[in-house]
Design a protein around this motif. Structure first.
Motif, PDB file in Angstrom:
ATOM      1  N   VAL B  32      33.849  68.102  21.791  1.00  0.00           N
ATOM      2  CA  VAL B  32      32.920  66.857  21.592  1.00  0.00           C
ATOM      3  C   VAL B  32      33.222  66.615  20.169  1.00  0.00           C
ATOM      4  O   VAL B  32      33.383  67.061  19.259  1.00  0.00           O
ATOM      5  CB  VAL B  32      31.474  67.472  21.670  1.00  0.00           C
ATOM      6  N   LEU B  33      33.356  65.248  20.158  1.00  0.00           N
ATOM      7  CA  LEU B  33      33.854  64.714  18.942  1.00  0.00           C
ATOM      8  C   LEU B  33      33.053  63.429  18.457  1.00  0.00           C
ATOM      9  O   LEU B  33      32.028  62.806  19.431  1.00  0.00           O
ATOM     10  CB  LEU B  33      35.410  63.771  19.289  1.00  0.00           C
ATOM     11  N   SER B  34      32.957  63.170  17.287  1.00  0.00           N
ATOM     12  CA  SER B  34      32.016  62.257  16.550  1.00  0.00           C
ATOM     13  C   SER B  34      32.991  61.269  16.024  1.00  0.00           C
ATOM     14  O   SER B  34      33.772  61.387  15.405  1.00  0.00           O
ATOM     15  CB  SER B  34      31.295  63.167  15.518  1.00  0.00           C
ATOM     16  N   LEU B  35      32.476  59.941  16.409  1.00  0.00           N
ATOM     17  CA  LEU B  35      33.196  58.823  15.904  1.00  0.00           C
ATOM     18  C   LEU B  35      32.211  57.859  15.083  1.00  0.00           C
ATOM     19  O   LEU B  35      31.181  57.829  15.395  1.00  0.00           O
ATOM     20  CB  LEU B  35      33.488  57.854  17.488  1.00  0.00           C
ATOM     21  N   ALA B  37      30.509  54.990  13.508  1.00  0.00           N
ATOM     22  CA  ALA B  37      29.921  53.874  14.338  1.00  0.00           C
ATOM     23  C   ALA B  37      30.521  52.426  14.329  1.00  0.00           C
ATOM     24  O   ALA B  37      30.699  51.760  15.249  1.00  0.00           O
ATOM     25  CB  ALA B  37      28.471  53.519  13.760  1.00  0.00           C
ATOM     26  N   ARG B  40      36.431  51.763  16.557  1.00  0.00           N
ATOM     27  CA  ARG B  40      36.744  51.696  18.087  1.00  0.00           C
ATOM     28  C   ARG B  40      37.610  52.937  18.446  1.00  0.00           C
ATOM     29  O   ARG B  40      38.353  53.322  17.612  1.00  0.00           O
ATOM     30  CB  ARG B  40      37.533  50.503  18.579  1.00  0.00           C
ATOM     31  N   LEU B  41      37.489  53.348  19.698  1.00  0.00           N
ATOM     32  CA  LEU B  41      38.173  54.546  20.171  1.00  0.00           C
ATOM     33  C   LEU B  41      39.623  53.922  20.597  1.00  0.00           C
ATOM     34  O   LEU B  41      39.676  53.038  21.321  1.00  0.00           O
ATOM     35  CB  LEU B  41      37.331  55.503  21.158  1.00  0.00           C
ATOM     36  N   VAL B  42      40.685  54.664  20.331  1.00  0.00           N
ATOM     37  CA  VAL B  42      42.166  54.114  20.733  1.00  0.00           C
ATOM     38  C   VAL B  42      42.745  55.363  21.304  1.00  0.00           C
ATOM     39  O   VAL B  42      43.002  56.278  20.740  1.00  0.00           O
ATOM     40  CB  VAL B  42      42.938  53.547  19.586  1.00  0.00           C
TER      41      VAL B  42
END
Lengths: 314, 314
Positions: B32-35, B37, B40-42
């Motif tokens: 579980v990871l926190s990005l 806000a 963007r996820l790559v």
């Protein structure tokens, strides 16, 4: 004429993605995805190797389905919503019929959960499939293996052992009956418990999926939670398909030690049992204790013949 | 005594992760990871197969390093910041020395970029390594292959061709000189151009990494951008290590068609060239045109002997 790598990707895997959160999909160096601000990213990765995780000769469509199912099951165990996947497909030859079957099996399940394939790799080598699944979960809570407490009730979904029994049916070429056909399908086409996992997110104290065998996996859940467990062997849900095909003791072995079920094993405080959803059969098979994972049968301690499966246990 | 799967993970891969955004790492069903806000996820995924992507007998540490390097390179090509990875390791036997070497090579590079290993799978089977890399990029802009316009200048970082020449050194068992040693390292230990990619994010109109060969990859970039390109063969940066080891024409072949460089190929409007960072050598090797990818040498059109490498081109 065989297809080149880029033709294979274009023909079998590069499908139009309707999801607005896929900002860039297959065809560039990486995919770009948009995650809602109030969600956490949940990722898992599982590999299936020919002759190790499925018997040689398994239909391509079943391999494609299964490669995604085992990953969806990991997200189910976290209470997460599956969103996107990447695929690494290592295949010995470029066989259009095989790729076609594989992609049909994969997308059959992907479409059911609206999971978008956003990237990956197609390489030449011994048959192996790796899927990485990415999902999201609400920022306030997700399931882990670590929250069980003594007194929590221990549940399992579905019928553990059917998949291992199904593998035995395939490997032993048992006669085709409605029972053996059912068991076979349970190995080839496990049903990831995604919606159950979502329901359990705010209800279960711990959860994991049963991939290596119920007892082996329960050891991990109990260990992560710092407690023990007592399984009531008589409470194990044995299906008529199991009992019609194998002796009761063999059925119990499959249920306790057979891998590949991809059912959810979870713990829940007694007062919350009434909240369990009714659309997936869940059976209470025991209770969490202070220490040790033990089995009881007919009121006596019971030592199972084996506990599970370790891919590197050589 | 050999290690079981769970011992292998615990001993070689489960390291304390100092990153606060890893809310749950190795040891559960998923990470579980926190990005942030505004990011963007790559994600990208690459597989290396024994005897296909590296010669049989390659040192475990080099395989570990390389498995991550090729993935970091994909993120570099997007202008993204690498953050987390998952690993699927398929190995035929449980050899502690091999796992130790592999994990050292992997973490040498992971530590350099502060990439956390957050999950994966260890299975028994023919040697193959799949790494999935996840990174982040600012929400306003990332690099793709699709933005080049006629008139943009075409650049490449480093010295393309050295990696393919290094593979030839290894496979041909060429005498050890400082030149052959350098080429060999360039194949075994490619340097992902992560910081260059980050700099190019707001400067380049298109970018990709050179993994299948300069011309093959340029075909893709030009195709995605809907334009052509003209490569000036005389402008290709040939190193003294290349020229000391191979004839000039062979060096040009390696530069144009050799894979495995993991350099960045990118396009940039002429007026922005002054903004290029000075810490990575980047060479202008051509210009983007209206149509067709062509090579010129000594003022004449030049047809290279081969254009690249396709893993399924059988």
């Amino acid at each position: 004429m065989s297809d080149g790598e880029f033709d294979i990707i274009a023909r079998y895997f590069d499908r139009h993605v309707a999801r607005e959160d896929v900002l860039l999909g297959i065809g560039d160096d990486a995919a770009v995805l948009s995650l809602p601000a109030n969600r956490r990213l949940v990722i898992a990765m599982d590999t299936l190797v020919d002759g190790v995780h499925f018997p040689k000769g398994t239909a391509a469509a079943d391999i494609g389905y299964r490669a995604l199912a085992v990953n969806l099951s990991d997200l189910a165990a976290m209470g997460a919503q599956p969103e996107w996947m990447t695929l690494s497909l290592c295949a010995p030859v470029s066989d259009p019929a095989w790729f076609d079957g594989f992609s049909r099996g994969l997308f059959e399940l992907a479409d059911r959960y609206q999971v978008a394939l956003v990237g990956g790799d197609t390489v030449k080598g011994p048959l192996a499939v790796t899927v990485q699944i990415a999902g999201t979960v609400e920022a306030d809570r997700w399931l882990t293996r670590a929250g069980a407490r003594p007194g929590d009730l221990l549940f399992v979904s579905g019928v553990p052992g059917e998949a291992a029994a199904g593998l035995a049916v395939i490997q032993g070429s048992l006669p085709v009956t409605s029972a053996t056909r059912h068991l076979r399908q349970r190995f080839l086409r496990p049903e990831p418990r995604v919606s159950l996992g979502r329901c359990l997110r705010n209800m279960a104290t711990a959860a994991m999926d049963v991939s290596d065998g119920l007892l082996t996996d329960l050891d991990k859940l109990a260990g992560a939670s710092g407690c023990g467990a007592r399984i009531d062997v008589d409470a194990l849900p044995l299906s008529s398909a199991l009992l019609d095909t194998f002796a009761r003791d063999a059925c119990i072995d499959y249920a306790l030690a057979g891998g590949d079920d991809y059912e959810l094993l979870f713990t829940i405080p007694p007062q919350r049992v009434v909240e369990l959803p009714s659309d997936v059969a869940c059976t209470q098979i025991g209770v969490m204790t202070e220490r040790e994972v033990q089995c009881w049968r007919d009121g006596n301690p019971f030592v199972p013949r084996r506990r599970g499966y370790d891919h590197f246990d050589m």
